[in-house]
Design a protein around this motif. Structure first.
Motif, PDB file in Angstrom:
ATOM      1  N   LEU A  51      28.247  57.379 -39.308  1.00 20.01           N
ATOM      2  CA  LEU A  51      27.276  57.477 -38.215  1.00 20.01           C
ATOM      3  C   LEU A  51      27.109  58.949 -37.884  1.00 20.01           C
ATOM      4  CD1 LEU A  51      25.431  56.546 -35.967  1.00 20.01           C
ATOM      5  CD2 LEU A  51      27.441  56.026 -34.572  1.00 20.01           C
ATOM      6  N   LEU A  52      25.915  59.469 -38.142  1.00 15.30           N
ATOM      7  CA  LEU A  52      25.595  60.871 -37.884  1.00 15.30           C
ATOM      8  C   LEU A  52      24.706  60.948 -36.651  1.00 15.30           C
ATOM      9  CD1 LEU A  52      25.292  63.904 -38.696  1.00 15.30           C
ATOM     10  CD2 LEU A  52      23.324  63.191 -40.076  1.00 15.30           C
ATOM     11  N   ALA A  53      25.168  61.650 -35.634  1.00 20.33           N
ATOM     12  CA  ALA A  53      24.375  61.846 -34.419  1.00 20.33           C
ATOM     13  C   ALA A  53      24.004  63.320 -34.328  1.00 20.33           C
ATOM     14  CB  ALA A  53      25.149  61.397 -33.182  1.00 20.33           C
ATOM     15  N   GLU A  54      22.738  63.625 -34.578  1.00 23.37           N
ATOM     16  CA  GLU A  54      22.255  65.006 -34.608  1.00 23.37           C
ATOM     17  C   GLU A  54      20.806  65.008 -34.130  1.00 23.37           C
ATOM     18  OE1 GLU A  54      21.370  68.487 -34.518  1.00 23.37           O
ATOM     19  OE2 GLU A  54      23.360  68.371 -35.454  1.00 23.37           O
ATOM     20  N   ASP A  55      20.546  65.720 -33.013  1.00 26.46           N
ATOM     21  CA  ASP A  55      19.200  65.679 -32.435  1.00 26.46           C
ATOM     22  C   ASP A  55      18.230  66.634 -33.115  1.00 26.46           C
ATOM     23  OD1 ASP A  55      20.663  67.850 -31.265  1.00 26.46           O
ATOM     24  OD2 ASP A  55      19.123  68.030 -29.740  1.00 26.46           O
ATOM     25  N   GLU A  56      18.726  67.580 -33.915  1.00 27.14           N
ATOM     26  CA  GLU A  56      17.837  68.458 -34.673  1.00 27.14           C
ATOM     27  C   GLU A  56      17.404  67.715 -35.936  1.00 27.14           C
ATOM     28  OE1 GLU A  56      17.990  72.744 -36.950  1.00 27.14           O
ATOM     29  OE2 GLU A  56      19.444  72.353 -35.343  1.00 27.14           O
ATOM     30  N   ALA A  57      16.151  67.242 -35.922  1.00 32.64           N
ATOM     31  CA  ALA A  57      15.679  66.320 -36.959  1.00 32.64           C
ATOM     32  C   ALA A  57      15.843  66.864 -38.373  1.00 32.64           C
ATOM     33  CB  ALA A  57      14.220  65.950 -36.698  1.00 32.64           C
ATOM     34  N   SER A  58      15.495  68.138 -38.585  1.00 25.84           N
ATOM     35  CA  SER A  58      15.557  68.693 -39.937  1.00 25.84           C
ATOM     36  C   SER A  58      16.987  68.765 -40.445  1.00 25.84           C
ATOM     37  CB  SER A  58      14.912  70.079 -39.979  1.00 25.84           C
ATOM     38  OG  SER A  58      15.553  70.962 -39.058  1.00 25.84           O
ATOM     39  N   LEU A  59      17.917  69.216 -39.588  1.00 24.77           N
ATOM     40  CA  LEU A  59      19.319  69.284 -39.990  1.00 24.77           C
ATOM     41  C   LEU A  59      19.859  67.883 -40.244  1.00 24.77           C
ATOM     42  CD1 LEU A  59      21.978  70.740 -40.486  1.00 24.77           C
ATOM     43  CD2 LEU A  59      22.381  70.736 -38.000  1.00 24.77           C
ATOM     44  N   GLY A  60      19.516  66.953 -39.358  1.00 24.33           N
ATOM     45  CA  GLY A  60      19.968  65.576 -39.526  1.00 24.33           C
ATOM     46  C   GLY A  60      19.526  64.993 -40.854  1.00 24.33           C
ATOM     47  N   MET A  61      18.271  65.259 -41.237  1.00 27.26           N
ATOM     48  CA  MET A  61      17.757  64.736 -42.505  1.00 27.26           C
ATOM     49  C   MET A  61      18.466  65.362 -43.695  1.00 27.26           C
ATOM     50  SD  MET A  61      15.797  62.571 -43.861  1.00 27.26           S
ATOM     51  CE  MET A  61      14.852  62.110 -42.384  1.00 27.26           C
ATOM     52  N   ILE A  62      18.741  66.665 -43.620  1.00 24.28           N
ATOM     53  CA  ILE A  62      19.436  67.346 -44.716  1.00 24.28           C
ATOM     54  C   ILE A  62      20.832  66.766 -44.903  1.00 24.28           C
ATOM     55  CG2 ILE A  62      20.494  69.538 -45.401  1.00 24.28           C
ATOM     56  CD1 ILE A  62      18.062  70.925 -44.068  1.00 24.28           C
ATOM     57  N   VAL A  63      21.549  66.617 -43.786  1.00 28.58           N
ATOM     58  CA  VAL A  63      22.915  66.077 -43.864  1.00 28.58           C
ATOM     59  C   VAL A  63      22.882  64.642 -44.380  1.00 28.58           C
ATOM     60  CG1 VAL A  63      24.968  65.447 -42.539  1.00 28.58           C
ATOM     61  CG2 VAL A  63      23.777  67.599 -42.053  1.00 28.58           C
ATOM     62  N   LYS A  64      21.970  63.844 -43.870  1.00 29.26           N
ATOM     63  CA  LYS A  64      21.857  62.438 -44.282  1.00 29.26           C
ATOM     64  C   LYS A  64      21.593  62.334 -45.782  1.00 29.26           C
ATOM     65  CE  LYS A  64      19.439  58.151 -42.973  1.00 29.26           C
ATOM     66  NZ  LYS A  64      18.964  57.681 -44.292  1.00 29.26           N
ATOM     67  N   GLU A  65      20.619  63.077 -46.261  1.00 33.03           N
ATOM     68  CA  GLU A  65      20.275  63.003 -47.685  1.00 33.03           C
ATOM     69  C   GLU A  65      21.405  63.528 -48.562  1.00 33.03           C
ATOM     70  OE1 GLU A  65      16.570  65.058 -48.093  1.00 33.03           O
ATOM     71  OE2 GLU A  65      15.378  63.399 -47.262  1.00 33.03           O
ATOM     72  N   GLY A  70      22.541  60.568 -27.881  1.00 33.63           N
ATOM     73  CA  GLY A  70      23.807  59.897 -27.651  1.00 33.63           C
ATOM     74  C   GLY A  70      23.701  58.408 -27.393  1.00 33.63           C
ATOM     75  N   GLU A  71      22.668  57.991 -26.678  1.00 32.82           N
ATOM     76  CA  GLU A  71      22.500  56.558 -26.399  1.00 32.82           C
ATOM     77  C   GLU A  71      22.222  55.784 -27.684  1.00 32.82           C
ATOM     78  OE1 GLU A  71      19.580  55.925 -23.398  1.00 32.82           O
ATOM     79  OE2 GLU A  71      20.849  56.703 -21.779  1.00 32.82           O
ATOM     80  N   GLU A  72      21.380  56.363 -28.546  1.00 34.58           N
ATOM     81  CA  GLU A  72      21.082  55.730 -29.825  1.00 34.58           C
ATOM     82  C   GLU A  72      22.341  55.671 -30.696  1.00 34.58           C
ATOM     83  OE1 GLU A  72      17.908  56.210 -33.564  1.00 34.58           O
ATOM     84  OE2 GLU A  72      18.020  57.752 -32.000  1.00 34.58           O
ATOM     85  N   ALA A  73      23.156  56.708 -30.618  1.00 35.36           N
ATOM     86  CA  ALA A  73      24.397  56.732 -31.392  1.00 35.36           C
ATOM     87  C   ALA A  73      25.337  55.598 -30.983  1.00 35.36           C
ATOM     88  CB  ALA A  73      25.097  58.080 -31.220  1.00 35.36           C
ATOM     89  N   LEU A  74      25.479  55.382 -29.681  1.00 35.00           N
ATOM     90  CA  LEU A  74      26.351  54.304 -29.212  1.00 35.00           C
ATOM     91  C   LEU A  74      25.822  52.940 -29.633  1.00 35.00           C
ATOM     92  CD1 LEU A  74      27.290  55.638 -25.671  1.00 35.00           C
ATOM     93  CD2 LEU A  74      28.882  55.191 -27.549  1.00 35.00           C
ATOM     94  N   GLY A  82      27.815  64.639 -27.267  1.00 34.65           N
ATOM     95  CA  GLY A  82      28.794  64.134 -28.221  1.00 34.65           C
ATOM     96  C   GLY A  82      30.149  63.828 -27.606  1.00 34.65           C
ATOM     97  N   PHE A  83      30.590  64.651 -26.651  1.00 32.65           N
ATOM     98  CA  PHE A  83      31.863  64.399 -25.995  1.00 32.65           C
ATOM     99  C   PHE A  83      31.841  63.061 -25.241  1.00 32.65           C
ATOM    100  CE2 PHE A  83      32.659  69.267 -25.559  1.00 32.65           C
ATOM    101  CZ  PHE A  83      33.088  69.303 -26.878  1.00 32.65           C
ATOM    102  N   THR A  84      30.723  62.786 -24.566  1.00 33.52           N
ATOM    103  CA  THR A  84      30.593  61.528 -23.825  1.00 33.52           C
ATOM    104  C   THR A  84      30.592  60.333 -24.771  1.00 33.52           C
ATOM    105  OG1 THR A  84      29.337  62.635 -22.081  1.00 33.52           O
ATOM    106  CG2 THR A  84      29.164  60.245 -22.193  1.00 33.52           C
ATOM    107  N   VAL A  85      29.877  60.461 -25.877  1.00 30.44           N
ATOM    108  CA  VAL A  85      29.849  59.386 -26.877  1.00 30.44           C
ATOM    109  C   VAL A  85      31.263  59.112 -27.383  1.00 30.44           C
ATOM    110  CG1 VAL A  85      29.051  58.706 -29.173  1.00 30.44           C
ATOM    111  CG2 VAL A  85      27.467  59.822 -27.595  1.00 30.44           C
TER     112      VAL A  85
END
Length: 225
Positions: free
Chosen positions: A7-21, A36-40, A62-65
């Motif tokens: 489960l990758l929680a990253e709000d920067e869309a471009s970075l999130g896509m790079i890490v995911k791929e 964070g809400e979507e991550a939970l 992230g700390f709250t999640v």
């Protein structure tokens, strides 16, 4: 390492896509949340094997999640991603249930090494599932440390570290070896992280005064029992 659910929680869309791929190209299954809400919600629905959480996210950080996940799951490994590098921020991350901490910018290879290190389950023969450490009993498989009728649930990283200390009981556990084995490298922040986990284990072992984890300056740690 295939069929691992991240489960990758990253709000920067471009970075999130790079890490995911990048992770998917190495046979990980990745669920990407942008807050964070979507991550939970994804955590509850997908039951991942590991969480990779950006610290600064909208709705819930992230700390709250991590804190909310830890209320029900003490074992799942959690890695924080952050641009912050202050020691206080690092310690806050571990106090909120994190197992590792990766500073931005980071390389994908470093992230993968750390994911694999956290998911590298301790392989033991069945006859060593229960270990005696002084008056304590350590159930390695369930990651439970017991003293009489008092059971303490260890995190995955705490259990790994305690097991390696036990393997070298009354001998020095080399600092560089264990940092590379469990944290992926022996840099300054990982060394501080390990010190935090050693302190946590000392507190959990304090009921038996004959059990000690001592610091052998310049070399590593020694479990006396």
């Amino acid at each position: 390492m295939s069929n691992i659910k991240v489960l990758l929680a990253e709000d920067e869309a471009s970075l999130g896509m790079i890490v995911k791929e990048s992770l998917e190209s190495r046979n990980f299954t990745v669920f990407h949340a942008e807050n964070g809400e979507e991550a939970l919600k994804m955590y509850e629905e997908e039951k991942p094997d590991i969480l990779v959480l950006d610290v600064m996210m909208p709705k819930k950080d992230g700390f709250t999640v991590a804190k909310e996940v830890r209320l029900e799951n003490k074992k799942i490994p959690i890695i924080f991603l952050t641009a912050k590098s202050q020691i206080s921020d690092v310690l806050e991350g571990f106090n909120n249930g994190g197992n590792d901490y990766l500073k931005k910018p980071f390389s994908m290879e470093e992230l993968i090494v750390r994911i694999k290190a956290l998911l590298n389950r301790i392989e033991l023969k069945s006859n060593t599932e229960h270990i005696k450490i002084g008056k304590y009993t350590f159930n390695v498989t369930k990651q439970i440390l017991s003293f009489n009728d008092d059971d303490q649930q260890l995190t995955h990283r705490e259990a790994q570290l305690l097991f390696y200390l036990f393997e070298k009981k009354n001998q020095i556990l080399d600092r560089t070896f264990i940092l590379n084995k469990l944290w992926g490298n022996d840099d300054f922040f990982n060394a501080r992280s390990m010190d935090v986990f050693i302190s946590k284990l000392r507190k959990k072992l304090k009921k038996d005064e004959n059990v000690q984890i001592i610091n052998v300056r310049g070399f590593g740690y020694k479990l006396l029992c």
